[in-house]
Write an enzyme that holds these catalytic residues in place. Sequence first.
Site, PDB file in Angstrom:
ATOM      1  N   ASP A  22       0.821  -1.207   0.000  1.00 46.68           N
ATOM      2  CA  ASP A  22       0.000   0.000   0.000  1.00 46.68           C
ATOM      3  C   ASP A  22       0.858   1.261   0.000  1.00 46.68           C
ATOM      4  OD1 ASP A  22      -2.204  -1.600  -0.004  1.00 46.68           O
ATOM      5  OD2 ASP A  22      -2.748  -1.258   2.097  1.00 46.68           O
TER       6      ASP A  22
ATOM      7  N   THR B 197      -8.536   3.145   7.697  1.00 44.73           N
ATOM      8  CA  THR B 197      -8.100   1.844   8.211  1.00 44.73           C
ATOM      9  C   THR B 197      -6.601   1.817   8.504  1.00 44.73           C
ATOM     10  OG1 THR B 197      -8.001   1.081   5.907  1.00 44.73           O
ATOM     11  CG2 THR B 197      -9.952   0.477   7.185  1.00 44.73           C
ATOM     12  N   ALA B 198      -5.953   2.985   8.472  1.00 47.73           N
ATOM     13  CA  ALA B 198      -4.518   3.052   8.749  1.00 47.73           C
ATOM     14  C   ALA B 198      -4.304   3.568  10.178  1.00 47.73           C
ATOM     15  CB  ALA B 198      -3.840   3.935   7.704  1.00 47.73           C
TER      16      ALA B 198
ATOM     17  N   SER C 267      -5.907   2.681  14.300  1.00 43.72           N
ATOM     18  CA  SER C 267      -5.095   2.344  15.472  1.00 43.72           C
ATOM     19  C   SER C 267      -5.323   3.318  16.619  1.00 43.72           C
ATOM     20  CB  SER C 267      -3.608   2.341  15.098  1.00 43.72           C
ATOM     21  OG  SER C 267      -3.322   1.358  14.136  1.00 43.72           O
TER      22      SER C 267
END
Length: 299
Positions: free
Chosen positions: A79, A200-201, A205
Amino acid sequence: MHFIFNDEKLDSIKTVGLVIRPDSKHLLPYYHTLKSALDKHNVTLLIAQNSADMIGIEGGISREEMFEKSDMLIAFGGDGTLLSLSRRSYHHDKPILGINAGNLGFLTDVQLDEIEGFINKIFAGEYRIDHRMVLEVELHATTGIKKLIAVNDVVLSRPSIEGMINVDAYVTSKNAGMSEKHLNRYRGDGLIISTPTGSTAYNLSAGGPILFPLTEAMILTPICPHSLTERPMVLPADFDVTFKSEDETIIVVDGQDIYNLKFFDFIRIKIASRSVRMIHRVERNYFDVLKQKLNWGSN
């Protein structure tokens, strides 16, 4: 907030540009697989100079020349490679295909052993082009404005593990008839300004929400805030956000480019007028990707 769905196809594919993840000499056989697959469709494959040097072939050209001449671009890597290529080629507005040679693969859904088959599908029209919203980042200084593009996120962070930073956020919205309004003073380790693609990166977190990737919205997620009342916020597409801080603050764009806010007066972030176009398999389903990558529903 709204979604962009379309049935866009490329009018013509005569030239394809390729970038390969650094330090990946083992990908040489897959370069030959790709070139052979494109040769069958009378398509010229161009390769960036640094990628050509890395795998030991001749004929590499500069990235700018490759961007200009190509009808579409391909990234061999993870990615991160696709993000880098998307940002560097943004102003050339070329669709990009990611071939997954990495570990995670949220964005690169075509595998190395699927190269020949998927190239054939492209020329049969069996693919789709997703429009991914990106952030336009302006670093303002008395000497001028530096403009950047972020596909995943912009992170405002403290420069070391010691202490905290204070970041003031101001919002503006023409559609809402709102002139610059102070939103919040974020105090803690920092702040993530994320796109839906980047949700979603680092955003995930840090406890931020997951957004469907074709959504047009901006996510503000505090990093380890001093106050437990601080929560992530999702802003509509027409909002601009300005950030200021008197503390030394590091600016990280897509985890790749780093700046120090002390050299600028403020940073302004808004949704860019044009998206990044990513080529995917027709059968790709984002929710299946989430279940696979995040192990949802597993025993």
